[in-house]
Motif scaffolding. Structure first.
Motif, mmCIF file in Angstrom:
data_model
loop_
_atom_site.group_PDB
_atom_site.id
_atom_site.type_symbol
_atom_site.label_atom_id
_atom_site.label_comp_id
_atom_site.label_asym_id
_atom_site.label_seq_id
_atom_site.Cartn_x
_atom_site.Cartn_y
_atom_site.Cartn_z
ATOM 1 N N ALA A 1 -7.320 -76.653 -6.939
ATOM 2 C CA ALA A 1 -6.949 -75.696 -7.982
ATOM 3 C C ALA A 1 -5.479 -75.879 -8.366
ATOM 4 C CB ALA A 1 -7.198 -74.276 -7.487
ATOM 5 N N SER A 2 -5.098 -75.326 -9.511
ATOM 6 C CA SER A 2 -3.692 -75.334 -9.903
ATOM 7 C C SER A 2 -2.895 -74.570 -8.846
ATOM 8 C CB SER A 2 -3.518 -74.649 -11.257
ATOM 9 O OG SER A 2 -4.231 -75.347 -12.233
ATOM 10 N N GLY A 3 -1.742 -75.123 -8.485
ATOM 11 C CA GLY A 3 -0.915 -74.448 -7.487
ATOM 12 C C GLY A 3 -1.299 -74.805 -6.068
ATOM 13 N N SER A 4 -2.233 -75.749 -5.902
ATOM 14 C CA SER A 4 -2.631 -76.106 -4.544
ATOM 15 C C SER A 4 -1.652 -77.110 -3.932
ATOM 16 C CB SER A 4 -4.046 -76.687 -4.546
ATOM 17 O OG SER A 4 -4.097 -77.822 -5.385
ATOM 18 N N LYS B 1 -0.802 -80.271 -5.502
ATOM 19 C CA LYS B 1 -1.061 -81.659 -5.882
ATOM 20 C C LYS B 1 0.193 -82.329 -6.465
ATOM 21 C CE LYS B 1 -4.355 -80.842 -8.899
ATOM 22 N NZ LYS B 1 -4.516 -79.376 -8.947
ATOM 23 N N SER B 2 0.792 -81.689 -7.449
ATOM 24 C CA SER B 2 1.969 -82.270 -8.107
ATOM 25 C C SER B 2 3.112 -82.429 -7.113
ATOM 26 C CB SER B 2 2.440 -81.380 -9.252
ATOM 27 O OG SER B 2 1.532 -81.443 -10.308
ATOM 28 N N GLN C 1 2.368 -85.154 -16.285
ATOM 29 C CA GLN C 1 1.467 -84.386 -17.141
ATOM 30 C C GLN C 1 1.981 -84.320 -18.585
ATOM 31 O OE1 GLN C 1 0.592 -80.629 -15.383
ATOM 32 N NE2 GLN C 1 -0.391 -79.819 -17.190
ATOM 33 N N ASP D 1 -0.017 -87.878 -12.263
ATOM 34 C CA ASP D 1 0.016 -86.443 -12.014
ATOM 35 C C ASP D 1 -0.664 -85.685 -13.157
ATOM 36 O OD1 ASP D 1 0.550 -83.935 -11.180
ATOM 37 O OD2 ASP D 1 2.717 -84.037 -11.396
ATOM 38 N N GLU D 2 -1.942 -85.454 -13.033
ATOM 39 C CA GLU D 2 -2.709 -84.717 -14.047
ATOM 40 C C GLU D 2 -2.395 -85.210 -15.451
ATOM 41 O OE1 GLU D 2 -3.049 -80.546 -13.776
ATOM 42 O OE2 GLU D 2 -2.579 -80.525 -11.640
ATOM 43 N N SER E 1 -4.074 -83.483 -18.505
ATOM 44 C CA SER E 1 -4.157 -82.017 -18.594
ATOM 45 C C SER E 1 -3.515 -81.447 -19.844
ATOM 46 C CB SER E 1 -3.504 -81.378 -17.371
ATOM 47 O OG SER E 1 -4.232 -81.723 -16.226
ATOM 48 N N HIS F 1 -7.952 -83.127 -12.737
ATOM 49 C CA HIS F 1 -8.990 -82.123 -12.948
ATOM 50 C C HIS F 1 -10.230 -82.754 -13.566
ATOM 51 C CE1 HIS F 1 -6.904 -78.580 -11.716
ATOM 52 N NE2 HIS F 1 -5.872 -78.836 -12.488
#
Lengths: 247, 286
Positions: free
Chosen positions: A37-40, A42-43, A86, A163-164, A167, A196
């Motif tokens: 999820a966002s905020g997990s 990853k970035s 991103q 990185d995404e 998105s 994602h």
């Protein structure tokens, strides 16, 4: 020893523990997708590998060299590790060609003509040779992101961090960017993607990790993760993704 | 009956548009204000026409004095132009040096940063005329041979550069800090060093953004060249003043004033144009 080794990495922003003991290995020619999820985190994980963020605990080694926060070591590391963001982050005051040629010219010290030639070749490869003289704001999001990939590739990195990268794109522009990533994968580029795009991950990944609240809950080949996830939180996450029509 | 209906209609129309109801007193006030202003202007014109108009004209706008003083004023003003052209070129470079020192990264650079901050604080705080006085009269007294041989003109340039270097450094800083950190991150991730990142990515974008406020400071600098007169340099204001003193008439100073306005107005318009163009471009991107 794996090309990229991440062990027990912790990272906090203030009181917020963003990465809490991440372990992950990426071998050469592997394509590893990090989902979550966002905020997990990853970035943040990708930015730590590139040294844009300093880790608070644990170690990261790339090609047997530890990632340290000293300028000399970092600049050497970054020649070998390309990152695509991103939001593209192209340099708006430079033409597309100069965006791509800047690294080879100034970091690798290539003669001007040679740097331009390398940039031209890459632009040709991503199908944007005709845009060489344009400024980034004249390009669509998808085109800008392709240029950003070319800019990273111009350093001839051994590892690419994505990185995404789709998105921020309109849905109809996603395919052209993913197509380039797919090509890179078939050519054997070692890659670590935060994404994602589940169906894409399922398609090209050699390994998928599920990152949740700063730690890797589950890791395995894509078929296993996507069809029979062992961890209930992975299953719940995938269920939400499927409900949203993203898989 | 008829009156009543009319009243009702009025009330209705008012209710239908509450804005108009609010507007009415405002409009009445504006009309009264305009009328009063016109009345005042007419009265003033009448008064001047009867009593002082000619005196005012003769004191400030006497044609023969304007004409006779002009060769001298022009010669002086040429010096003002030289002063600000040289000072502006130096300020552009010096301000950049100061801001790069101000933003130098790392623990080792801390003294450099403090020095830059102290410089900016001091020279922004000092009244321009005090700096000019101290530089122009102080430095030659220090016994340093370099300053003993220097022409007065260069003391003026030095003082103006010191004063405006501090302002322009802050303008640059605003510009540099307005460049989004992701730009620096992208540059660093390519392997560019801090100084390469500044040189190729951050500063070029920052400078473009601060051109309007920079021109604004240059307008200030152009005008402040007149302050150099305290050093005794025969620039425009000094020459105009000497003429005014000898002839007991201020037309020469007005002539100099016109010269300043004439070169400043195009600069102001250019600034306006650049600001507008920037806004349009930003809107286009958004």
């Amino acid at each position: 020893m794996a090309f990229l080794e991440i062990s027990a990495v912790e990272k906090r922003f203030g009181k917020n523990l963003v990465l809490q003991g991440v372990d992950l290995n990426v071998d050469e020619h592997e394509v590893v997708c990090v989902i979550g999820a966002s905020g997990s985190g990853k970035s943040t994980l990708l930015r730590c590998i590139n040294g844009l963020e300093a880790v608070d605990a644990g170690t990261i080694t790339v090609d047997n060299r530890p990632v340290l926060q000293d300028d000399f070591a970092l600049n050497r590391l970054r020649r070998e590790v390309g990152i695509v963001f991103q939001n593209f982050n192209l340099f708006p005051h430079m033409t597309v060609l100069r965006n791509v040629a800047l690294g080879p010219r100034e970091v690798l010290g290539l003669p001007r003509a040679e740097a331009r030639e390398r940039a031209t070749r890459l632009l040709d490869r991503i199908g944007l040779a005709d845009k060489a003289g344009e400024y980034p704001d004249r390009l669509s999001g998808g085109q800008q992101q392709r240029v950003a990939i070319a800019r990273a590739l111009a350093m001839q990195p051994k590892l690419m961090l994505l990185d995404e990268i789709t998105s921020a794109l309109d849905p109809e522009l996603v395919a052209e960017v993913l197509e380039i990533v797919r090509e890179l994968a078939t050519e054997g580029m070692t890659m670590l993607l935060a994404t994602h795009e589940m169906s894409f991950a399922r398609d090209i990944a050699t390994e998928v990790c599920f990152l949740d609240e700063g730690s890797i809950l589950e890791q395995g080949p894509p078929e296993q993760i996507f069809t029979e996830p062992a961890n209930p939180r992975t299953a719940a996450f995938l269920k939400r993704i499927i409900a949203a029509g993203r898989l | 009956m008829l009156v009543r209906r009319a009243e009702r209609r009025l009330a209705l129309s008012d209710d239908a548009n509450p804005d108009r109801r609010l507007l009415r007193p405002a409009r009445v006030l504006a009309t009264i204000g305009l009328a009063l202003g016109l009345l005042l202007a007419v009265l003033l014109a009448l008064y001047l026409a009867r009593n002082g108009l000619r005196d005012i004209r003769d004191t400030f706008f006497a044609w023969e004095h304007l004409r006779d003083s002009f060769p001298s004023v022009r010669k002086g003003f040429w010096l003002n132009i030289k002063l600000f052209v040289v000072a502006e070129a130096l300020v552009l470079v010096w301000g950049l040096v100061v801001v790069l020192a101000r933003l130098a990264p790392g623990k080792a650079a801390a003294p450099v940063r403090w020095l830059a901050i102290a410089y900016i604080d001091v020279f922004r705080g000092l009244p321009a005329i005090v700096t000019i006085y101290l530089v122009g009269f102080g430095l030659p007294l220090t016994g340093i041979s370099f300053f003993e041989d220097l022409e007065l003109f260069w003391f003026g340039v030095l003082a103006l550069t010191l004063i405006y270097g501090a302002y322009v450094a802050e303008v640059y800083r605003a510009g540099i800090e307005s460049v989004h950190w992701s730009q620096a991150a992208a540059a660093r991730s390519l392997g560019l060093s801090y100084s390469q990142t500044m040189r190729f990515v951050v500063v070029p974008q920052a400078v473009r953004r601060v051109i309007p406020p920079l021109l604004n400071d240059f307008i200030g600098l152009q005008k402040d060249t007149a302050l150099i007169n305290v050093l005794g340099l025969l620039e425009g204001f000094n020459r105009a003043r000497i003429y005014a003193g000898n002839n007991f008439n201020l037309s020469s100073v007005v002539g100099l004033g016109i010269c300043f306005v004439v070169i400043t107005v195009p600069m102001t318009r250019l600034t306006d144009y650049l600001v507008k163009r920037d806004q349009r471009r930003l809107q286009a991107v958004a």
